[in-house]
Design an enzyme around this catalytic site. Structure first.
Site, mmCIF file in Angstrom:
data_model
loop_
_atom_site.group_PDB
_atom_site.id
_atom_site.type_symbol
_atom_site.label_atom_id
_atom_site.label_comp_id
_atom_site.label_asym_id
_atom_site.label_seq_id
_atom_site.Cartn_x
_atom_site.Cartn_y
_atom_site.Cartn_z
ATOM 1 N N ARG A 174 0.817 -1.216 0.000
ATOM 2 C CA ARG A 174 0.000 0.000 0.000
ATOM 3 C C ARG A 174 0.858 1.278 0.000
ATOM 4 O O ARG A 174 0.482 2.279 -0.609
ATOM 5 C CB ARG A 174 -0.879 -0.027 1.251
ATOM 6 C CG ARG A 174 -2.009 0.961 1.235
ATOM 7 C CD ARG A 174 -2.699 0.914 2.583
ATOM 8 N NE ARG A 174 -3.642 -0.189 2.661
ATOM 9 C CZ ARG A 174 -4.947 -0.063 2.439
ATOM 10 N NH1 ARG A 174 -5.446 1.103 2.118
ATOM 11 N NH2 ARG A 174 -5.738 -1.097 2.542
ATOM 12 N N ASP A 204 -3.484 -0.556 -3.643
ATOM 13 C CA ASP A 204 -4.468 -0.832 -2.607
ATOM 14 C C ASP A 204 -5.144 -2.137 -3.036
ATOM 15 O O ASP A 204 -5.955 -2.146 -3.962
ATOM 16 C CB ASP A 204 -5.474 0.327 -2.523
ATOM 17 C CG ASP A 204 -6.619 -0.004 -1.568
ATOM 18 O OD1 ASP A 204 -6.608 -1.130 -1.005
ATOM 19 O OD2 ASP A 204 -7.509 0.843 -1.394
ATOM 20 N N LYS A 248 1.091 -18.222 5.851
ATOM 21 C CA LYS A 248 0.137 -18.334 6.936
ATOM 22 C C LYS A 248 -0.150 -16.968 7.560
ATOM 23 O O LYS A 248 0.643 -16.064 7.352
ATOM 24 C CB LYS A 248 0.639 -19.309 8.001
ATOM 25 C CG LYS A 248 1.910 -18.818 8.730
ATOM 26 C CD LYS A 248 2.226 -19.651 9.920
ATOM 27 C CE LYS A 248 1.521 -19.147 11.156
ATOM 28 N NZ LYS A 248 2.365 -19.064 12.355
ATOM 29 N N ASP A 280 4.749 -23.741 4.779
ATOM 30 C CA ASP A 280 4.986 -23.974 6.198
ATOM 31 C C ASP A 280 6.496 -23.912 6.310
ATOM 32 O O ASP A 280 7.199 -24.824 5.849
ATOM 33 C CB ASP A 280 4.479 -25.364 6.632
ATOM 34 C CG ASP A 280 4.634 -25.530 8.135
ATOM 35 O OD1 ASP A 280 5.716 -25.202 8.649
ATOM 36 O OD2 ASP A 280 3.682 -25.971 8.794
ATOM 37 N N HIS A 281 7.005 -22.833 6.871
ATOM 38 C CA HIS A 281 8.451 -22.615 6.713
ATOM 39 C C HIS A 281 9.282 -23.689 7.407
ATOM 40 O O HIS A 281 10.454 -23.849 7.109
ATOM 41 C CB HIS A 281 8.841 -21.192 7.146
ATOM 42 C CG HIS A 281 8.954 -20.985 8.627
ATOM 43 N ND1 HIS A 281 7.879 -20.719 9.427
ATOM 44 C CD2 HIS A 281 10.017 -21.004 9.448
ATOM 45 C CE1 HIS A 281 8.280 -20.579 10.672
ATOM 46 N NE2 HIS A 281 9.577 -20.749 10.726
ATOM 47 N N LYS A 307 13.320 -26.059 6.520
ATOM 48 C CA LYS A 307 14.492 -26.172 7.406
ATOM 49 C C LYS A 307 15.302 -27.420 7.047
ATOM 50 O O LYS A 307 14.739 -28.490 6.826
ATOM 51 C CB LYS A 307 14.056 -26.240 8.875
ATOM 52 C CG LYS A 307 13.480 -24.917 9.389
ATOM 53 C CD LYS A 307 13.144 -24.998 10.861
ATOM 54 C CE LYS A 307 12.313 -23.806 11.310
ATOM 55 N NZ LYS A 307 13.093 -22.638 11.694
ATOM 56 N N GLU A 346 10.425 -21.694 22.526
ATOM 57 C CA GLU A 346 10.973 -20.392 22.122
ATOM 58 C C GLU A 346 11.214 -19.550 23.360
ATOM 59 O O GLU A 346 10.483 -19.679 24.354
ATOM 60 C CB GLU A 346 9.971 -19.652 21.234
ATOM 61 C CG GLU A 346 9.644 -20.372 19.950
ATOM 62 C CD GLU A 346 8.735 -19.508 19.081
ATOM 63 O OE1 GLU A 346 9.257 -18.819 18.209
ATOM 64 O OE2 GLU A 346 7.521 -19.513 19.317
ATOM 65 N N ASP A 350 -1.012 -21.142 16.308
ATOM 66 C CA ASP A 350 0.194 -20.518 15.766
ATOM 67 C C ASP A 350 1.270 -21.559 15.455
ATOM 68 O O ASP A 350 2.011 -21.421 14.489
ATOM 69 C CB ASP A 350 0.733 -19.502 16.792
ATOM 70 C CG ASP A 350 1.890 -18.683 16.251
ATOM 71 O OD1 ASP A 350 1.832 -18.303 15.071
ATOM 72 O OD2 ASP A 350 2.849 -18.419 17.014
ATOM 73 N N HIS A 372 3.276 -26.166 12.040
ATOM 74 C CA HIS A 372 4.648 -26.672 12.128
ATOM 75 C C HIS A 372 4.728 -28.024 12.855
ATOM 76 O O HIS A 372 5.375 -28.952 12.398
ATOM 77 C CB HIS A 372 5.549 -25.673 12.854
ATOM 78 C CG HIS A 372 5.420 -24.260 12.349
ATOM 79 N ND1 HIS A 372 5.297 -23.966 11.010
ATOM 80 C CD2 HIS A 372 5.392 -23.063 12.993
ATOM 81 C CE1 HIS A 372 5.216 -22.652 10.855
ATOM 82 N NE2 HIS A 372 5.267 -22.082 12.048
ATOM 83 N N LYS A 400 6.034 -20.135 24.363
ATOM 84 C CA LYS A 400 6.836 -18.908 24.339
ATOM 85 C C LYS A 400 7.434 -18.742 25.736
ATOM 86 O O LYS A 400 6.887 -19.230 26.725
ATOM 87 C CB LYS A 400 5.947 -17.691 24.050
ATOM 88 C CG LYS A 400 5.188 -17.781 22.722
ATOM 89 C CD LYS A 400 5.973 -17.188 21.591
ATOM 90 C CE LYS A 400 5.169 -17.133 20.307
ATOM 91 N NZ LYS A 400 6.039 -17.146 19.119
HETATM 92 C C1 BG6 Z 1 5.841 -18.700 13.216
HETATM 93 C C2 BG6 Z 1 5.010 -18.297 14.394
HETATM 94 O O1 BG6 Z 1 5.067 -19.445 12.305
HETATM 95 O O2 BG6 Z 1 6.941 -19.482 13.645
HETATM 96 C C3 BG6 Z 1 5.837 -17.561 15.419
HETATM 97 O O3 BG6 Z 1 3.947 -17.468 13.970
HETATM 98 C C4 BG6 Z 1 7.065 -18.364 15.788
HETATM 99 O O4 BG6 Z 1 5.075 -17.274 16.586
HETATM 100 C C5 BG6 Z 1 7.801 -18.817 14.533
HETATM 101 O O5 BG6 Z 1 7.897 -17.546 16.584
HETATM 102 C C6 BG6 Z 1 8.912 -19.761 14.888
HETATM 103 O O6 BG6 Z 1 9.689 -20.010 13.755
HETATM 104 P P1 BG6 Z 1 11.193 -20.437 13.914
HETATM 105 O O7 BG6 Z 1 11.652 -20.700 12.522
HETATM 106 O O8 BG6 Z 1 11.916 -19.301 14.565
HETATM 107 O O9 BG6 Z 1 11.203 -21.648 14.781
#
Ligand code: BG6
Length: 479
Positions: A46, A87, A142, A171-172, A176, A210, A229, A234, A328
């Site tokens: 934007r 936009d 996501k 899904d990152h 890894k 984390e 989350d 994950h 967390k």
């Molecule tokens: C994200 C979550 O998908 O993954 C975050 O929304 C989290 O809350 C993060 O901190 C963790 O990713 P990574 O790669 O640091 O383990």
């Protein structure tokens, strides 16, 4: 349709993900000559910016987020970038966007890193401007919904314009390195697979801990909580990779077919098999940190920790608990999978004073990438009274074994696969829906039973009930 995209269109190009992950990953790929020379990257968001302003913006992000040893050749990368203000909610700007994208020779990859509420209007806009043809693929970041129903809405809206084989859901965790190595460990070695079942495995633990707290993501996180989350995506993907049958090939259809079977075999979980928590003020690594409610500025019932005892109801895993926990403000950042093998069926050392411990395989995903197999060994010595045994680790630290290999950001792998059109490490619609179905049922159980999170001190491993959840079964969380 197979093509290597020569245009990449980034929605949310000024956002946090773009700055921290996407631009640095693209830069790193470019620096290693992994991007075709003709690939052009068009950012859109934007904010009003010219091409050169966006390049300056990108440069600042790269300088901030790239490790110093991975910078270099920046000008060439920045030259790939251009920018179009948009936009996304109104159709008007999409024709200009299409002009900016131009006519790709091979194809276009679009990356949507925006609020899900923008997905639908964006798809409509792209359709109206002719940006959804056969040589266009769509990548979604996501959160893809907040439950099964909203996830279906998003998936339906995207499916209006793109068939499943052109949709890439991120899904990152799948990007890894050690997560992919889990597949190598299981399916490139003969020794684990015969033992990888209920007859030889006592239980599995998956921990994603984390140290960070809310990180300013107040609105998003308080609506999501740890289960949506982290577990919905994950952790369930990790579980599926641990539990799936051997796919016939390492390709998108075979791998995802096997994962989805696991996700569909997950047994519905009762609230008593879960523990939720929310952190209060405490200390991590000697530094005082505030409680969740203080960070948020109001009381909340959102869980920042969850532990679940899960089961995969199929032949292979009958009766094997999968203990999952994520939180967390834990004492340390660690993601690991623990495979606890069963005891030997008979100890020949019984009566000789030896204590036996079952074998254990620990797959460290982060921050340490290592694989440790604990084996029983005889303690050296002339033990005339008996025999002493001890568990010793067989330890493979990946960075040592593969020294010199670049440690890559998960998004590097995923962006490269997106550009080149390989869906293996992306999540298919049926997987996402099976994940949501299981999570929705847990949340419905919490609602029905009025479950609210127990408090835990920041810097601890969550509420004591989480320890009890495992200890009731004689299991200790691996720490
Ligand atoms: C994200 C979550 O998908 O993954 C975050 O929304 C989290 O809350 C993060 O901190 C963790 O990713 P990574 O790669 O640091 O383990």
């Amino acid at each position: 349709m197979s093509f290597t995209a020569d245009r990449l269109l980034l929605f949310g190009a000024t956002g946090d993900l773009a700055q921290r992950m996407l631009l640095p990953s693209l830069f790193a790929l470019d620096a290693d000559d992994l991007l075709a020379p003709g690939l052009k990257i068009i950012g859109t968001a934007r904010s009003s910016m010219s091409d050169s302003e966006y390049r300056n913006f990108a440069r600042a992000a790269l300088e901030k987020y790239l490790p110093a040893d991975r910078r270099g050749r920046m000008a060439e990368f920045l030259n790939r970038l251009s920018y179009q203000t948009l936009d996304a909610t109104t159709l008007e700007g999409y024709d200009d966007l299409a002009k900016k994208v131009g006519t790709p020779q091979n194809g276009l990859a679009i990356f949507l890193s925006t609020a899900p509420s923008l997905f639908e209007p964006t798809i409509k806009g792209l359709q109206s401007a002719g940006l959804t043809g056969e040589n266009v693929r769509m990548c979604l970041e996501k959160p893809l919904g907040t439950d099964l129903a909203t996830s279906c809405e998003i998936n339906d809206a995207v499916a209006e314009a793109f068939p499943e084989d052109r949709i890439f859901r991120i899904d990152h965790y799948l990007g890894k390195e050690t997560v992919q190595n889990l597949l190598a460990l299981r399916f490139a070695n003969i020794m684990f697979e015969p033992l990888w079942n209920a007859a030889h495995i006592d239980h599995v633990q998956i921990t994603v801990a984390e140290t960070v707290g809310l990180e300013g993501r107040v609105a998003f996180y308080d609506d999501a909580g740890a289960i949506r989350d982290m577990v919905q995506n994950h952790m369930l993907q990790l579980l599926a990779l641990v539990a799936m049958e051997p796919p016939a090939h390492f390709d998108a259809t075979a791998v995802r077919d096997e994962k989805v079977k696991v996700l569909r075999a997950l047994r519905p979980v009762q609230p008593a098999q879960t523990v939720t928590g929310q952190y209060r003020a405490g200390a991590i690594g000697g530094n005082a940190v505030p409680g969740y409610d203080e960070e948020l500025g109001k009381p909340s019932d959102t869980e920042t920790f969850v532990a679940i005892k899960a089961h995969v109801d199929n032949w292979r895993w009958k009766g094997v608990p999968f203990y999952l926990r994520t939180g967390k403000r834990m004492p340390k950042r660690v993601t690991e999978i623990v495979i606890q093998f069963a005891c030997v069926p008979h100890s020949i050392f019984e009566g000789k004073g030896a204590t036996m411990q079952p074998n254990r395989l620990v797959i460290g995903i982060q921050p340490e990438e290592n694989i440790t197999l604990s084996l029983m060994a005889k303690v050296p010595g002339l033990d005339r009274e008996g025999i002493r045994l001890r568990s010793v680790p067989l330890n493979i630290a990946m960075p040592d074994v593969f020294s010199g290999a670049v440690r890559r950001i998960a998004y590097e792998r995923l962006l490269l696969d997106l550009v080149e059109g390989d869906q293996t490490l992306f999540v298919r619609r049926d997987e996402v829906e099976a994940q949501w179905e299981w999570i929705d049922a847990i949340r419905a159980g919490w609602k029905a039973d009025d479950v609210t999170p127990k408090t835990y001190t920041a810097g601890s491993w969550g509420p004591s009930a989480a320890i009890a959840l495992a200890e009731r079964d004689g299991v200790t969380w691996h720490e």
